[in-house]
Design a protein around this motif. Structure first.
Motif, PDB file in Angstrom:
ATOM      1  N   LEU A   1       9.868   2.399   0.348  1.00 43.36           N
ATOM      2  CA  LEU A   1       9.046   2.768   1.309  1.00 43.36           C
ATOM      3  C   LEU A   1      10.479   3.931   1.848  1.00 43.36           C
ATOM      4  O   LEU A   1      10.305   5.130   2.190  1.00 43.36           O
ATOM      5  CB  LEU A   1       8.186   2.370   2.055  1.00 43.36           C
ATOM      6  CG  LEU A   1       6.936   1.814   1.832  1.00 43.36           C
ATOM      7  CD1 LEU A   1       5.944   1.466   2.739  1.00 43.36           C
ATOM      8  CD2 LEU A   1       5.797   2.907   0.667  1.00 43.36           C
TER       9      LEU A   1
ATOM     10  N   VAL B   1       2.904   0.432  -4.668  1.00 40.67           N
ATOM     11  CA  VAL B   1       1.840   0.867  -3.752  1.00 40.67           C
ATOM     12  C   VAL B   1       0.492  -0.293  -4.301  1.00 40.67           C
ATOM     13  O   VAL B   1       0.274  -0.820  -3.127  1.00 40.67           O
ATOM     14  CB  VAL B   1       1.444   1.235  -2.824  1.00 40.67           C
ATOM     15  CG1 VAL B   1       0.088   1.709  -2.454  1.00 40.67           C
ATOM     16  CG2 VAL B   1       2.442   2.405  -2.550  1.00 40.67           C
ATOM     17  N   PHE B   2       0.408   0.014  -5.788  1.00 43.28           N
ATOM     18  CA  PHE B   2      -0.703  -0.983  -6.033  1.00 43.28           C
ATOM     19  C   PHE B   2       0.250  -1.880  -6.200  1.00 43.28           C
ATOM     20  O   PHE B   2      -1.453  -3.405  -6.507  1.00 43.28           O
ATOM     21  CB  PHE B   2      -1.040  -0.097  -7.177  1.00 43.28           C
ATOM     22  CG  PHE B   2      -2.026   0.419  -6.682  1.00 43.28           C
ATOM     23  CD1 PHE B   2      -3.614   0.986  -5.922  1.00 43.28           C
ATOM     24  CD2 PHE B   2      -1.662   2.336  -6.737  1.00 43.28           C
ATOM     25  CE1 PHE B   2      -3.996   2.012  -5.788  1.00 43.28           C
ATOM     26  CE2 PHE B   2      -2.171   3.776  -5.433  1.00 43.28           C
ATOM     27  CZ  PHE B   2      -3.415   2.992  -5.373  1.00 43.28           C
TER      28      PHE B   2
ATOM     29  N   TYR C   1       2.496  -4.127  -5.416  1.00 45.13           N
ATOM     30  CA  TYR C   1       2.289  -5.527  -4.228  1.00 45.13           C
ATOM     31  C   TYR C   1       1.541  -5.867  -3.960  1.00 45.13           C
ATOM     32  O   TYR C   1       2.117  -7.364  -4.013  1.00 45.13           O
ATOM     33  CB  TYR C   1       3.500  -4.110  -3.510  1.00 45.13           C
ATOM     34  CG  TYR C   1       3.543  -4.780  -1.872  1.00 45.13           C
ATOM     35  CD1 TYR C   1       3.715  -6.306  -1.649  1.00 45.13           C
ATOM     36  CD2 TYR C   1       2.388  -4.794  -0.967  1.00 45.13           C
ATOM     37  CE1 TYR C   1       4.699  -6.969  -1.045  1.00 45.13           C
ATOM     38  CE2 TYR C   1       2.953  -5.346   0.461  1.00 45.13           C
ATOM     39  CZ  TYR C   1       3.971  -6.931   0.251  1.00 45.13           C
ATOM     40  OH  TYR C   1       4.196  -7.424   1.628  1.00 45.13           O
TER      41      TYR C   1
ATOM     42  N   LEU D   1      -0.300  -9.983  -2.682  1.00 46.70           N
ATOM     43  CA  LEU D   1      -0.670 -10.574  -1.761  1.00 46.70           C
ATOM     44  C   LEU D   1      -2.616 -10.716  -2.453  1.00 46.70           C
ATOM     45  O   LEU D   1      -3.219 -11.391  -1.815  1.00 46.70           O
ATOM     46  CB  LEU D   1      -1.472  -9.436  -1.418  1.00 46.70           C
ATOM     47  CG  LEU D   1       0.039  -8.770  -0.321  1.00 46.70           C
ATOM     48  CD1 LEU D   1      -0.051  -7.288   0.348  1.00 46.70           C
ATOM     49  CD2 LEU D   1       0.411  -9.774   0.576  1.00 46.70           C
ATOM     50  N   MET D   2      -2.863 -10.438  -3.371  1.00 40.73           N
ATOM     51  CA  MET D   2      -4.771 -10.921  -4.194  1.00 40.73           C
ATOM     52  C   MET D   2      -4.308 -12.440  -4.133  1.00 40.73           C
ATOM     53  O   MET D   2      -3.694 -12.277  -5.522  1.00 40.73           O
ATOM     54  CB  MET D   2      -4.775  -9.419  -4.794  1.00 40.73           C
ATOM     55  CG  MET D   2      -4.897  -8.263  -4.394  1.00 40.73           C
ATOM     56  SD  MET D   2      -4.963  -7.340  -5.264  1.00 40.73           S
ATOM     57  CE  MET D   2      -5.466  -5.068  -4.232  1.00 40.73           C
TER      58      MET D   2
ATOM     59  N   LEU E   1       3.115   4.631   6.608  1.00 40.33           N
ATOM     60  CA  LEU E   1       2.824   3.849   5.201  1.00 40.33           C
ATOM     61  C   LEU E   1       3.463   2.057   6.287  1.00 40.33           C
ATOM     62  O   LEU E   1       3.275   1.518   5.334  1.00 40.33           O
ATOM     63  CB  LEU E   1       4.144   4.383   4.344  1.00 40.33           C
ATOM     64  CG  LEU E   1       3.528   5.257   3.701  1.00 40.33           C
ATOM     65  CD1 LEU E   1       4.830   5.884   2.789  1.00 40.33           C
ATOM     66  CD2 LEU E   1       2.129   5.240   2.898  1.00 40.33           C
TER      67      LEU E   1
ATOM     68  N   THR F   1       1.216  -0.639   5.177  1.00 40.63           N
ATOM     69  CA  THR F   1       2.084  -2.046   4.897  1.00 40.63           C
ATOM     70  C   THR F   1       1.908  -3.357   5.559  1.00 40.63           C
ATOM     71  O   THR F   1       1.232  -4.721   5.292  1.00 40.63           O
ATOM     72  CB  THR F   1       3.406  -2.002   4.456  1.00 40.63           C
ATOM     73  OG1 THR F   1       3.301  -0.421   4.016  1.00 40.63           O
ATOM     74  CG2 THR F   1       4.222  -2.424   3.489  1.00 40.63           C
TER      75      THR F   1
ATOM     76  N   GLU G   1      -1.475  -4.858   5.833  1.00 37.41           N
ATOM     77  CA  GLU G   1      -2.120  -4.762   4.475  1.00 37.41           C
ATOM     78  C   GLU G   1      -1.856  -6.886   4.115  1.00 37.41           C
ATOM     79  O   GLU G   1      -1.964  -6.658   4.319  1.00 37.41           O
ATOM     80  CB  GLU G   1      -1.369  -4.458   3.342  1.00 37.41           C
ATOM     81  CG  GLU G   1      -1.297  -4.633   2.023  1.00 37.41           C
ATOM     82  CD  GLU G   1      -0.529  -3.484   1.636  1.00 37.41           C
ATOM     83  OE1 GLU G   1      -0.120  -2.965   1.523  1.00 37.41           O
ATOM     84  OE2 GLU G   1      -1.779  -2.391   0.424  1.00 37.41           O
ATOM     85  N   PHE G   2      -0.220  -6.924   4.801  1.00 33.95           N
ATOM     86  CA  PHE G   2       0.229  -8.146   4.978  1.00 33.95           C
ATOM     87  C   PHE G   2      -0.096  -8.850   5.446  1.00 33.95           C
ATOM     88  O   PHE G   2      -0.934  -9.973   5.148  1.00 33.95           O
ATOM     89  CB  PHE G   2       1.494  -8.076   5.424  1.00 33.95           C
ATOM     90  CG  PHE G   2       2.017  -9.387   5.450  1.00 33.95           C
ATOM     91  CD1 PHE G   2       2.746  -9.579   4.325  1.00 33.95           C
ATOM     92  CD2 PHE G   2       2.310 -10.537   6.683  1.00 33.95           C
ATOM     93  CE1 PHE G   2       3.712 -10.454   4.527  1.00 33.95           C
ATOM     94  CE2 PHE G   2       3.346 -11.535   6.706  1.00 33.95           C
ATOM     95  CZ  PHE G   2       3.947 -11.666   5.593  1.00 33.95           C
TER      96      PHE G   2
ATOM     97  N   ALA H   1      -4.010  -9.349   3.785  1.00 36.73           N
ATOM     98  CA  ALA H   1      -3.885 -11.136   3.249  1.00 36.73           C
ATOM     99  C   ALA H   1      -3.265 -12.058   3.604  1.00 36.73           C
ATOM    100  O   ALA H   1      -4.051 -13.116   2.893  1.00 36.73           O
ATOM    101  CB  ALA H   1      -2.147 -10.438   2.465  1.00 36.73           C
TER     102      ALA H   1
ATOM    103  N   LEU I   1      -7.794  -5.051   0.338  1.00 37.23           N
ATOM    104  CA  LEU I   1      -5.814  -4.532  -0.061  1.00 37.23           C
ATOM    105  C   LEU I   1      -6.489  -2.863  -1.211  1.00 37.23           C
ATOM    106  O   LEU I   1      -5.065  -2.658  -0.808  1.00 37.23           O
ATOM    107  CB  LEU I   1      -5.938  -5.848  -0.532  1.00 37.23           C
ATOM    108  CG  LEU I   1      -5.384  -7.270   0.449  1.00 37.23           C
ATOM    109  CD1 LEU I   1      -4.726  -8.326  -0.299  1.00 37.23           C
ATOM    110  CD2 LEU I   1      -4.322  -6.615   1.205  1.00 37.23           C
ATOM    111  N   PHE I   2      -7.391  -3.510  -1.701  1.00 39.66           N
ATOM    112  CA  PHE I   2      -7.362  -2.224  -2.246  1.00 39.66           C
ATOM    113  C   PHE I   2      -7.559  -0.582  -2.143  1.00 39.66           C
ATOM    114  O   PHE I   2      -6.728   0.073  -2.345  1.00 39.66           O
ATOM    115  CB  PHE I   2      -8.617  -2.786  -3.795  1.00 39.66           C
ATOM    116  CG  PHE I   2      -8.468  -1.720  -4.429  1.00 39.66           C
ATOM    117  CD1 PHE I   2      -7.559  -1.520  -6.310  1.00 39.66           C
ATOM    118  CD2 PHE I   2      -8.931  -0.490  -4.924  1.00 39.66           C
ATOM    119  CE1 PHE I   2      -6.932  -0.337  -6.879  1.00 39.66           C
ATOM    120  CE2 PHE I   2      -9.401   0.296  -5.835  1.00 39.66           C
ATOM    121  CZ  PHE I   2      -8.261   0.312  -7.468  1.00 39.66           C
TER     122      PHE I   2
ATOM    123  N   ALA J   1      -4.109   0.229  -0.076  1.00 33.84           N
ATOM    124  CA  ALA J   1      -3.391   0.440  -1.053  1.00 33.84           C
ATOM    125  C   ALA J   1      -3.893   1.899  -1.321  1.00 33.84           C
ATOM    126  O   ALA J   1      -2.990   3.480  -1.748  1.00 33.84           O
ATOM    127  CB  ALA J   1      -3.215  -0.546  -2.582  1.00 33.84           C
TER     128      ALA J   1
ATOM    129  N   LYS K   1      -2.742   4.211   1.578  1.00 35.13           N
ATOM    130  CA  LYS K   1      -1.338   4.524   0.576  1.00 35.13           C
ATOM    131  C   LYS K   1      -0.965   5.412   0.070  1.00 35.13           C
ATOM    132  O   LYS K   1      -0.212   6.719   0.233  1.00 35.13           O
ATOM    133  CB  LYS K   1       0.125   3.732   1.208  1.00 35.13           C
ATOM    134  CG  LYS K   1      -0.397   2.345   2.046  1.00 35.13           C
ATOM    135  CD  LYS K   1       0.176   1.136   2.314  1.00 35.13           C
ATOM    136  CE  LYS K   1       1.112   1.171   1.744  1.00 35.13           C
ATOM    137  NZ  LYS K   1       1.793  -0.785   1.346  1.00 35.13           N
TER     138      LYS K   1
END
Lengths: 213, 71
Positions: free
Chosen positions: A73, A199-200, A202, A207-208, B19, B23, B26-27, B30, B44-45, B48, B51
């Motif tokens: 980033l 971005v997708f 990661y 994470l998922m 951003l 992020t 997002e972390f 998760a 999360l989607f 993303a 972003k």
């Protein structure tokens, strides 16, 4: 008696110069169409992850993933500054930011290849954080998908770094002006595209789903 | 010209900050919402997509595609 000159449409096509603005619009459209075509490649890899991994994922280092994402980033930010510098005749910012973007991209590449792929088979910890990955390409669907996704992305990172270094080199020789710097703009768009893909990737990789040892 | 340049540099900083915040969110999503798989996946989607939209709009200047002038 007047002289007769032969004049064909073919001559017209070669004699006529396309205005720069029109050329720029075509260039931009062409670049975006190229990136749209690449979307099918990355989209297929992204979908494969969900088909094969489902609600699981390999146990990867969260810290390395987060740090690598942050660095990419930051690299995008410097690439943006590089383009703004070129567009405004700020040569110092343009050249310095191009180098920083390339440097950050290289650090990201090293983090993926040396640390996550662990190509040299290293081991070690820093502040309790494991620095090197254990996943191999032969580790079933986890290894296969992980290496396919990160490998394809890393290839784009590598080509992006090469493009940035080319514009930096040409920029040093005064190749770009605030009016004409398509090379810088195209490289910046490409580099940001590589960032969008990550971005997708990661969250999909790190994470998922539930981590499986 | 100088004002336009400053505004452009400022936009870069604002975009980077947005951003970075997303992020980090997002972390934590998760880590803390992981037990509820579908919800965390959707969240999360969405993050993303947001972003990516920010990068496409602010860094990639998608609007230039249908703008008349060259820069």
């Amino acid at each position: 008696m007047s002289a007769v000159t032969t004049h064909s449409p073919h001559d017209d096509a070669h004699g006529h110069e396309v205005p720069y603005e029109t050329q720029m619009r075509s260039n931009r459209l062409g670049l975006w169409m190229f990136m749209f075509s690449e979307l099918f490649l990355f989209g297929a890899l992204f979908t494969t992850r969900f088909v094969l991994w489902g609600n699981t994922r390999p146990a990867l280092s969260q810290e390395i993933g987060l740090l690598a994402t942050g660095i990419l980033l930051l690299s995008s930010f410097f690439m943006y500054r590089c383009e703004v510098g070129a567009a405004n005749g700020d040569q110092k910012t343009f050249l310095r930011s191009a180098l920083l973007a390339a440097l950050m991209g290289t650090i990201f590449f090293i983090m993926v290849v040396v640390m996550e792929w662990n190509v040299f088979g290293l081991s070690g910890e820093l502040f309790g954080i494991e620095l090197f990955g254990h996943l191999k390409p032969s580790d079933g669907v986890y290894g296969g998908v992980f290496y396919a996704m990160t490998g394809m992305h890393a290839l784009h990172v590598l080509s992006g770094i090469a493009l940035i270094l080319i514009i930096w080199w040409n920029g040093r020789r005064g190749f770009f002006t605030p009016e004409r710097h398509w090379g810088v703009e195209a490289t910046a768009i490409y580099w940001h595209y590589v960032d969008v893909v990550w971005v997708f990737f990661y969250p999909a990789l790190y994470l998922m789903g539930h981590a499986v040892k | 010209m100088s004002e336009r340049k400053s505004a452009a540099y400022r936009l870069g900083l604002i975009t980077l900050a947005m951003l970075a915040v997303l992020t980090i969110i997002e972390f934590f999503v998760a880590v803390y919402v992981q037990s509820v798989y579908v919800q965390s996946l959707v969240l999360l989607f969405i993050i993303a997509v947001v972003k990516a939209a920010i990068i496409v709009q602010n860094f990639m200047h998608i609007a230039r595609l249908w703008r008349e002038e060259s820069h």
